[in-house]
Design a protein around this motif. Structure first.
Motif, PDB file in Angstrom:
ATOM      1  N   VAL A 184       0.867  -1.189   0.000  1.00  0.00           N
ATOM      2  CA  VAL A 184       0.000   0.000   0.000  1.00  0.00           C
ATOM      3  C   VAL A 184       0.894   1.227   0.000  1.00  0.00           C
ATOM      4  CG1 VAL A 184      -1.999  -1.067   1.133  1.00  0.00           C
ATOM      5  CG2 VAL A 184      -0.170  -0.104   2.528  1.00  0.00           C
ATOM      6  N   PRO A 185       0.456   2.309  -0.628  1.00  0.00           N
ATOM      7  CA  PRO A 185       1.349   3.462  -0.792  1.00  0.00           C
ATOM      8  C   PRO A 185       1.834   4.074   0.528  1.00  0.00           C
ATOM      9  CG  PRO A 185      -0.604   3.673  -2.188  1.00  0.00           C
ATOM     10  CD  PRO A 185      -0.827   2.473  -1.325  1.00  0.00           C
ATOM     11  N   LEU A 186       1.054   3.965   1.583  1.00  0.00           N
ATOM     12  CA  LEU A 186       1.417   4.700   2.802  1.00  0.00           C
ATOM     13  C   LEU A 186       2.212   3.874   3.812  1.00  0.00           C
ATOM     14  CD1 LEU A 186      -1.772   6.909   3.330  1.00  0.00           C
ATOM     15  CD2 LEU A 186       0.431   7.519   2.327  1.00  0.00           C
ATOM     16  N   ALA A 187       2.592   2.653   3.447  1.00  0.00           N
ATOM     17  CA  ALA A 187       3.401   1.832   4.368  1.00  0.00           C
ATOM     18  C   ALA A 187       4.613   1.290   3.617  1.00  0.00           C
ATOM     19  CB  ALA A 187       2.558   0.676   4.910  1.00  0.00           C
ATOM     20  N   PRO A 188       5.691   0.997   4.358  1.00  0.00           N
ATOM     21  CA  PRO A 188       6.844   0.390   3.659  1.00  0.00           C
ATOM     22  C   PRO A 188       6.430  -0.964   3.086  1.00  0.00           C
ATOM     23  CG  PRO A 188       7.382   0.940   5.964  1.00  0.00           C
ATOM     24  CD  PRO A 188       5.917   1.124   5.806  1.00  0.00           C
ATOM     25  N   PRO A 189       6.850  -1.280   1.868  1.00  0.00           N
ATOM     26  CA  PRO A 189       6.471  -2.585   1.289  1.00  0.00           C
ATOM     27  C   PRO A 189       7.052  -3.734   2.124  1.00  0.00           C
ATOM     28  CG  PRO A 189       7.533  -1.150  -0.343  1.00  0.00           C
ATOM     29  CD  PRO A 189       7.694  -0.480   0.978  1.00  0.00           C
ATOM     30  N   ASP A 190       6.306  -4.864   2.207  1.00  0.00           N
ATOM     31  CA  ASP A 190       6.815  -6.039   2.935  1.00  0.00           C
ATOM     32  C   ASP A 190       8.086  -6.553   2.286  1.00  0.00           C
ATOM     33  OD1 ASP A 190       4.797  -6.061   4.757  1.00  0.00           O
ATOM     34  OD2 ASP A 190       3.574  -7.554   3.692  1.00  0.00           O
ATOM     35  N   ASP A 191       8.072  -6.610   0.967  1.00  0.00           N
ATOM     36  CA  ASP A 191       9.245  -7.124   0.254  1.00  0.00           C
ATOM     37  C   ASP A 191      10.114  -5.952  -0.173  1.00  0.00           C
ATOM     38  OD1 ASP A 191      10.111  -9.879  -1.375  1.00  0.00           O
ATOM     39  OD2 ASP A 191      10.822  -8.022  -2.297  1.00  0.00           O
TER      40      ASP A 191
END
Ligand code: HEM
Length: 423
Positions: free
Chosen positions: A113-120
């Motif tokens: 999601v744009p507002l969180a750091p990506p998991d990967d």
């Protein structure tokens, strides 16, 4: 012997196989389902499907031991910072999920999601799985490090996981040795290995902290009879007399069998890791004849001294014109030979270089020795004791780090690594 006991083969789907399945693929479109298969434009402009290069993660034993040795290594040791056994168990569950994805060439985690750091972290996107294997183990310090039973696991500590003794000539750096947990990442592409260790480290934040990492290249061993023998940084073929996956001697010497305690280790193995520096400049100044007498084999062919071909049996009884053994008694292979001593280990090491030793202005390079076995007290320890005392090779090498890990048994679909100990 069940099918799952068999050493795993590289599971690759050939280009032709993929095209055959798609049928209509000649036009360039291959319909998915093959995670990690990269699509690239070939010279002719036609779409080429790269092999997905996947080594199955699940099985009776963890991948990365009996599976064919890949060319690259990144081994990470961690210390546990949390004092909760539940945290530790959760970490291994999360690591299993991530390892299942990454070894299949998929990203870790869910939707971004744009507002969180990506998991990967993203750097492996578009790359194949590169035959990635992730192999997990735990060190002696997890059970009773510093005399403290942090997780209530002291009673579960295997006797075979006793700290290795100090050997003559050891010059170990504690900062590069030991560790509560190890993750061995092997594969064909260093970027895929970096991505794997980075994402596992990220998932472990708050529970574990990195202790040391070691990169390796140019495997110095082969586990399958179809792998050609690679050369180590001394220029010699390394792995000629290694035990081979699928043989009885391998099965008996590598895996912890049903009768051995503790039961949580059955199907697992013990890993010894030693960073062995090679005094390259000194070696490079020694005559070819001295080099061959040190190893006990001919450099170009890899044949035992006095013989012609790489896989000829060494003749330790043969004497030269001077009445001395053709293979010197203090040569590396004479002292390490396993047939008479009945000590077999699986060597799975890699070459390494870590730039320059600043004090000497010389290359800091050598062999990152990795060996798997059923019980180091009867395998690595007596072997290394003998080598450390008498090996002619000692003039040119220095053991500078040491670690020992109990490597968990394999994981079935739906299971998680470490469950036999932490579940
Ligand atoms: C920098 C350090 C080392 C180098 C350069 C080295 C190199 C070699 C080479 C060139 C061979 C002959 C080819 C082969 O069969 O693989 C060999 C054999 C072997 N090495 Fe090493 N080695 C090193 C350290 C060790 C250590 C620490 C151990 C175990 C404690 C070990 C155990 C063995 C064994 C078991 C063999 C096979 C002997 C036989 O049955 O013929 N090596 N090594």
């Amino acid at each position: 012997v069940t099918e799952s006991d068999q050493p795993r083969e590289r599971h690759t789907v050939s280009r032709r196989g993929l095209l055959g399945i798609g049928g209509a693929a000649a036009g360039g479109l291959v319909v998915g389902g093959f995670a990690g298969a990269a699509l690239t434009a070939g010279e002719s402009g036609a779409t080429v499907v790269a092999e997905p290069a996947i080594v199955p993660f699940h099985g009776a034993h963890q991948a990365g031991i009996a599976t064919p040795v890949q060319d690259r290594l990144l081994l990470a040791a961690f210390d546990v910072t949390s004092t909760s056994k539940a945290d530790l168990a959760q970490l291994f569950k999360d690591w299993t999920t991530a390892a299942e994805a990454m070894t299949a060439g998929k990203p870790v985690g869910g939707d971004t999601v744009p507002l969180a750091p990506p998991d990967d972290t993203g750097e492996a996107a578009g790359l194949s799985a590169a035959n990635l294997t992730l192999t997990f183990g735990v060190g002696p310090s997890l059970f009773d490090g510093g005399g403290v039973d942090r997780f209530g696991l002291a009673a579960a500590k295997p006797d075979a996981l006793a700290d290795l003794p100090a050997f003559p000539r050891d010059e170990l750096d504690p900062a590069r040795s030991g560790g509560d947990i190890c993750v061995q990442a092997c594969g064909d592409d260093p970027q895929v290995l970096f991505h794997a260790i980075r994402n596992l480290t990220r998932i472990g934040r708050g529970v574990v902290r990195g202790r040391w990492v070691q990169e390796g290249f140019g495997r110095t061993s082969s586990t399958g009879s179809d792998q050609v023998t690679a050369r180590n940084l001394m220029g010699f073929k390394d792995g000629t007399a290694n035990i081979r996956a699928g043989t009885k001697v391998f099965e008996q010497n590598v895996w912890v069998p049903k009768g051995d305690d503790p039961s949580w280790m059955r199907g697992g193995s013990y890993l010894v890791a030693r960073r062995i520096r090679i005094r390259i400049e000194v070696w490079d100044r020694s005559a070819l004849q001295d080099q061959e007498q040190t190893i006990g084999r001919v450099r170009p062919s890899g044949a035992p001294l006095g013989r012609k071909k790489e896989f000829d049996e060494p003749d330790f009884e043969a004497k030269g014109f001077d009445g001395k053994p053709v293979i010197p008694v203090d040569s590396h292979v004479a002292l390490a030979r396993q047939d008479v001593h009945k000590l077999h280990i699986l060597r799975r090491g890699y070459n390494f270089t870590d730039g320059l030793d600043e004090r000497a202005g010389q290359l800091d390079a050598g062999l990152f020795f990795l060996a798997y076995q059923r019980d180091p007290r009867h395998q690595f320890v007596p072997l290394q004791q003998r080598l450390a005392e008498n090996d002619k090779l000692n003039e040119y090498i220095q053991h500078v780090s040491s670690a020992l890990f109990a490597v968990f048994p394999g994981v079935r679909q739906g299971g998680w690594v470490g469950r036999t100990l932490l579940g």
